[in-house]
Design a protein around this motif. Structure first.
Motif, mmCIF file in Angstrom:
data_model
loop_
_atom_site.group_PDB
_atom_site.id
_atom_site.type_symbol
_atom_site.label_atom_id
_atom_site.label_comp_id
_atom_site.label_asym_id
_atom_site.label_seq_id
_atom_site.Cartn_x
_atom_site.Cartn_y
_atom_site.Cartn_z
ATOM 1 N N SER A 169 0.831 -1.211 0.000
ATOM 2 C CA SER A 169 0.000 0.000 0.000
ATOM 3 C C SER A 169 0.865 1.260 0.000
ATOM 4 O O SER A 169 0.579 2.225 -0.708
ATOM 5 N N VAL A 170 1.926 1.260 0.807
ATOM 6 C CA VAL A 170 2.845 2.404 0.829
ATOM 7 C C VAL A 170 3.510 2.551 -0.536
ATOM 8 O O VAL A 170 3.621 3.669 -1.081
ATOM 9 N N LEU A 176 1.706 6.478 -7.075
ATOM 10 C CA LEU A 176 0.668 7.427 -7.476
ATOM 11 C C LEU A 176 1.148 8.869 -7.356
ATOM 12 O O LEU A 176 0.897 9.704 -8.238
ATOM 13 N N VAL A 177 1.842 9.197 -6.279
ATOM 14 C CA VAL A 177 2.363 10.558 -6.104
ATOM 15 C C VAL A 177 3.399 10.864 -7.177
ATOM 16 O O VAL A 177 3.366 11.938 -7.804
ATOM 17 N N VAL A 178 4.307 9.953 -7.433
ATOM 18 C CA VAL A 178 5.341 10.170 -8.460
ATOM 19 C C VAL A 178 4.694 10.308 -9.836
ATOM 20 O O VAL A 178 5.068 11.192 -10.624
ATOM 21 N N GLY A 180 1.640 11.341 -10.502
ATOM 22 C CA GLY A 180 0.950 12.633 -10.536
ATOM 23 C C GLY A 180 1.910 13.770 -10.776
ATOM 24 O O GLY A 180 1.643 14.673 -11.599
ATOM 25 N N LEU A 181 3.039 13.774 -10.062
ATOM 26 C CA LEU A 181 4.048 14.826 -10.274
ATOM 27 C C LEU A 181 4.623 14.768 -11.686
ATOM 28 O O LEU A 181 4.822 15.818 -12.328
ATOM 29 N N PHE A 182 4.860 13.572 -12.195
ATOM 30 C CA PHE A 182 5.378 13.440 -13.550
ATOM 31 C C PHE A 182 4.366 13.970 -14.576
ATOM 32 O O PHE A 182 4.741 14.669 -15.518
ATOM 33 N N GLN A 183 3.093 13.674 -14.401
ATOM 34 C CA GLN A 183 2.061 14.157 -15.336
ATOM 35 C C GLN A 183 1.949 15.666 -15.287
ATOM 36 O O GLN A 183 1.814 16.326 -16.335
ATOM 37 N N ILE A 184 2.007 16.256 -14.096
ATOM 38 C CA ILE A 184 1.962 17.718 -13.991
ATOM 39 C C ILE A 184 3.149 18.322 -14.710
ATOM 40 O O ILE A 184 3.010 19.279 -15.496
ATOM 41 N N TYR A 185 4.337 17.796 -14.477
ATOM 42 C CA TYR A 185 5.545 18.301 -15.121
ATOM 43 C C TYR A 185 5.457 18.147 -16.634
ATOM 44 O O TYR A 185 5.751 19.080 -17.389
ATOM 45 N N TYR A 186 5.026 16.991 -17.085
ATOM 46 C CA TYR A 186 4.963 16.726 -18.527
ATOM 47 C C TYR A 186 3.923 17.630 -19.199
ATOM 48 O O TYR A 186 4.202 18.212 -20.264
#
Length: 197
Positions: A169-170, A176-178, A180-186
């Motif tokens: 789960s961790v 998911l966080v990584v 999300g950050l990658f999609q925002i950056y891209y």
């Protein structure tokens, strides 16, 4: 007088000894149970509760060294017999087949009454009932010990599964966080206006 006999019979009830032992990899652990003179009933039972594939080699020998019962690569077992000679009966647990993994083994021995005690036909009905109840209680205790060993095994399995679920789960949350950050950056880079000056 009958009450006194009943109390003595209860005190002479079978002595039960139980242990849980850790058998290291490539090692052998042996335990002795002494039998006095006369035909005495014995019961030996074991169960591997944790470690590796939950298998172990077990050997039960009489005072002369003759093998009474052997269990190769067993997870549990039980054997009842009547001693034919006085001396030390040996119970050996061998983990020689494992290279790295120790095994935890729960076992118990029950040593009954000597055949020199009062015969069942010599007792009055109340004493017969007490003897019958004592045997039933001993059987119930043996069953309870086996159920405790099974419960310990299941609890260990559940705790290990819960630990794996927590780690997974961790890991999923971090992915998911990584992502999300990658999609925002891209998307930010994709939608940037490039100046041509």
């Amino acid at each position: 007088m009958a009450v006194m006999r009943a109390c003595v019979l209860l005190l002479l009830a079978a002595a039960v000894q139980g242990l849980t032992v850790k058998v290291e990899a490539t090692a052998e652990e042996c335990f002795l149970e002494n039998a006095k003179e006369g035909a005495i009933p014995f019961t030996f039972a074991f169960q591997v509760t944790s470690g590796g594939k939950l298998d172990i080699d077990v050997k039960l020998t009489d005072p002369r060294g003759t093998v009474i019962q052997a269990w190769p690569k067993a997870t549990d077992g039980r054997h009842s017999w009547t001693s034919t000679m006085p001396g030390d009966y040996k119970m050996c647990f061998s983990n020689a087949m494992a290279r790295w993994t120790p095994k935890w083994v729960s076992f118990y021995t029950t040593v009954g009454q000597s055949s020199n005690t009062a015969k069942l036909q010599d007792l009055d009905p109340i004493e017969k009932t007490i003897v019958h109840l004592t045997k039933g209680l001993n059987d119930l205790q043996e069953e309870q010990k086996q159920l405790r060993a099974v419960e310990r095994l299941h609890r260990d399995t559940i705790e290990a599964t819960n630990t794996r679920i927590l780690y997974w789960s961790v890991f999923e949350a971090l992915v998911l966080v990584v992502m999300g950050l990658f999609q925002i950056y891209y998307l930010k880079r994709f939608l940037e206006v490039k100046s041509s000056i």
